[in-house]
Scaffold this active site. Structure first.
Site, PDB file in Angstrom:
ATOM      1  N   CYS A 383      46.414  34.342  40.407  1.00  0.00           N
ATOM      2  CA  CYS A 383      45.413  35.020  41.231  1.00  0.00           C
ATOM      3  C   CYS A 383      45.014  36.352  40.591  1.00  0.00           C
ATOM      4  CB  CYS A 383      45.910  35.156  42.661  1.00  0.00           C
ATOM      5  SG  CYS A 383      44.552  35.293  43.836  1.00  0.00           S
ATOM      6  N   HIS A 520      47.297  29.983  44.178  1.00  0.00           N
ATOM      7  CA  HIS A 520      48.723  30.320  44.250  1.00  0.00           C
ATOM      8  C   HIS A 520      49.569  29.053  44.200  1.00  0.00           C
ATOM      9  CE1 HIS A 520      48.501  34.641  45.289  1.00  0.00           C
ATOM     10  NE2 HIS A 520      47.335  34.311  45.813  1.00  0.00           N
ATOM     11  N   GLU A 522      52.592  28.707  43.629  1.00  0.00           N
ATOM     12  CA  GLU A 522      53.962  28.885  44.149  1.00  0.00           C
ATOM     13  C   GLU A 522      54.122  28.365  45.574  1.00  0.00           C
ATOM     14  OE1 GLU A 522      51.798  31.262  43.574  1.00  0.00           O
ATOM     15  OE2 GLU A 522      52.021  33.036  44.850  1.00  0.00           O
TER      16      GLU A 522
HETATM   17  N1  GLN Z   1      42.789  41.117  44.846  1.00  0.00           N
HETATM   18  C1  GLN Z   1      42.330  39.891  44.275  1.00  0.00           C
HETATM   19  C2  GLN Z   1      41.258  39.243  45.128  1.00  0.00           C
HETATM   20  O1  GLN Z   1      41.141  39.553  46.270  1.00  0.00           O
HETATM   21  C3  GLN Z   1      43.474  38.929  44.055  1.00  0.00           C
HETATM   22  C4  GLN Z   1      44.151  38.477  45.310  1.00  0.00           C
HETATM   23  C5  GLN Z   1      45.455  37.803  45.072  1.00  0.00           C
HETATM   24  O2  GLN Z   1      46.061  37.962  44.012  1.00  0.00           O
HETATM   25  N2  GLN Z   1      45.947  37.082  46.039  1.00  0.00           N
HETATM   26  O3  GLN Z   1      40.528  38.396  44.653  1.00  0.00           O
END
Ligand code: GLN
Length: 546
Positions: A383, A520, A522
């Site tokens: 992410c 994500h 995970e």
């Molecule tokens: N801050 C980034 C976004 O909002 C990544 C978010 C995250 O890593 N969950 O796109």
């Protein structure tokens, strides 16, 4: 069979492992051929934990259907290996929200709206919703957050008290998890905190059927008899939940105690034997690694490990699968710079940059990524980690010096990561909310989305299939305007939304293992079904270590 309900309350203090205990009991009942679900009731006023600081509340776990939930749902999924949904977590805030909405609509027909019965009825409806429909589970475990004695937990406790007479004695079971400390100086276990906690429960009308005692070492039989006597439970209904090194051993320990057996008898569950093979194999593989890899997690929330709960678990699942023990080194990205990065990441066999929000610590993450890229250390960006990898590559390989994310510098020359406003429009319909600037809940791309995986890539090597589904929680996206320019310098976009509109995975083919994903992974790793990207990342780290 009608759904049987097990209510799990906690006493004495928090962090005794109600989530793990509920998950482990659920897993054991599952091995007896029963279908099981688990629901978490959180007494705080936040409608969901999505707006809470990870430093305080730990990770926000995301379900396929896009709910931002308590991290215990991650345990439920990992132990039960079934996906949870919005239904599996509620909070006081969500309950009150719904009661107030009904009141405003006039649904209560002029009644005075009160905690009892209106709030408790709403809680009961939420609990009972688990047993509706064709896929009603055989057993629903309801974990009540907080500790008995907390003012805010009272409506939940009152609701489960009432449910016992609504559903009938044979269909409900109350399990109370307490702490039985071992006083070294006295050389004995102490039962008084448990007695007090049960007294507290009794005062609100709940008699526990089973007492589960969290303890450092097993509790002698005469102590168990004493607890049974003072807490009005069967002599064989006091169990120990002893500290373990590997959390996936808990189901085996519970089984040795006869805990699931007693639950099955008390609830009159069909008498089938537990099949523990997968849990035994897991414990064996965990205990006998053939080597060790060290992974640096370069992030902002490193002081509180709970903030990266699923990540931590996924890395360990991948370690067990590769028969490697995984040592995790948490590196505070705010303390990393171009100057010290080589020293900080010395001895690491892999670098992982996890998700996160806000600019703080980002330059340190970028320095760590550059170091991993240039020194051919396996790198996994998740992410925000992927977004930082794109920024790093744009700046140092594609020569776009002022590349950044719109999140960190809206005025930069090259917004390689940006806010796709159209996106909010047609998918979440949340544009209005976001623009209003005041409502911070649920304004992200959340939940499971399909992703095409391009054959012949590192991603495809891992997944071995052309279409996968992964869970998201972010606002910003890769800016497609830079796709060609970065591809010309060697970046490969190996995962895309089915209509090609969004970049979901990027990688660098002239590196042993360098991959970033916008989702994500995970959240979907299970001990018995390891996530392919984690498995391959650890495999690459193992090769690097050799
Ligand atoms: N801050 C980034 C976004 O909002 C990544 C978010 C995250 O890593 N969950 O796109």
């Amino acid at each position: 069979m009608k759904t049987k309900y097990i209510f799990v309350t906690g006493g004495v203090l928090s962090s005794l492992g109600k989530g793990l205990a509920s998950s482990s009991l659920g897993a054991l009942l599952q091995t007896r051929g029963l279908s099981v679900t688990i629901q978490k009731l959180d007494p705080y006023i936040n409608v969901d934990p999505g707006t809470m600081n990870p430093f305080q509340h730990g990770e926000v776990f995301v379900t396929d259907d896009g709910a931002e939930t308590d991290l215990d749902l991650g345990h439920y999924e990992r132990y039960l290996n079934v996906p949870m949904s919005r239904k599996n977590n509620t909070t006081s805030g969500a309950i009150y929200n719904s009661v107030i909405a009904k009141e405003r609509r006039g649904d209560y027909l002029g009644a005075t709206v009160q905690v009892i019965p209106h709030v408790t009825d709403e809680i009961k409806t939420t609990i009972l919703s688990l047993s509706e429909g064709d896929s009603a589970p055989d057993v629903a475990i309801i974990e009540i957050g907080g500790t008995v004695g907390d003012i805010e937990g009272l409506p939940f406790l009152e609701a489960i008290r009432q449910l016992r007479s609504d559903l009938g004695r044979d269909n409900c079971l109350n399990i109370h998890l307490t702490l039985v400390p071992y006083l070294r100086c006295a050389g004995e276990h102490k039962t008084k905190p448990t007695q007090h906690s049960v007294k507290e429960l009794l005062s609100i009308g709940i008699q526990p059927d089973i007492i589960l005692c969290r303890c450092e070492q097993s509790i002698p039989a005469e102590m168990r008899r004493k607890i049974a006597l003072f807490c009005n439970v069967d002599q064989d209904a006091v169990f120990a939940s002893v500290d373990v090194e590997n959390i996936y051993e808990v189901p085996l320990k519970f089984y040795e105690e006869g805990f699931d057996q007693k639950v099955a008898i008390m609830l009159r569950l069909p008498a089938r034997n537990a099949h523990l093979e997968i849990w035994e194999k897991l414990a064996r593989d965990y205990a006998e690694p053939r080597g060790k890899v060290t992974i640096a997690i370069v992030g902002k929330y490193v002081e509180l490990k709970e903030a990266y709960k699923s990540l931590h678990e996924a890395l360990h699942h991948a370690g067990v699968d590769n028969r490697m023990s995984v040592a995790l080194v948490y590196v505070n990205s705010e303390e990393v710079s171009e100057g010290n990065v080589a020293a900080v990441l010395n001895n690491c066999d892999g670098v992982l940059v996890p998700g996160g929000f806000g600019y703080r610590g980002v330059e340190g993450k970028i320095a760590a990524i550059r170091h991993a890229r240039e020194n051919r250390i396996p790198f996994f960006g998740i992410c925000l980690g992927m977004q930082c990898a794109v920024i790093e590559f744009a700046r140092h390989v594609a020569g776009l010096e002022d590349a950044n994310s719109e999140e960190f510098n809206p005025l930069c020359a090259h917004k390689v990561i940006y806010l796709m406003t159209e996106w909010f429009d047609f998918r979440t319909k949340n544009l209005e909310k976001r623009d209003a600037g005041s409502d911070k809940g649920g304004t992200m791309r959340l939940g499971a989305y399909p992703c095409k995986v391009l054959p012949g890539t590192t991603a495809f090597d891992a997944y071995k299939k052309p279409l996968v589904e992964e869970r998201h929680r972010h606002r910003y996206e890769f800016n497609n305007a830079y796709k060609e320019q970065l591809a010309a310098k060697g970046m490969v976009f190996s995962g895309l939304a089915p209509d090609d509109s969004l970049v979901e995975i990027m990688e660098l083919p002239d590196h042993p293992w360098f991959l970033g994903c916008q989702f994500h992974p995970e959240f979907k790793s299970r001990p018995m079904d390891v996530h392919p990207l984690f498995r391959e990342f650890i495999r690459a780290a193992k090769k690097y270590a050799e």
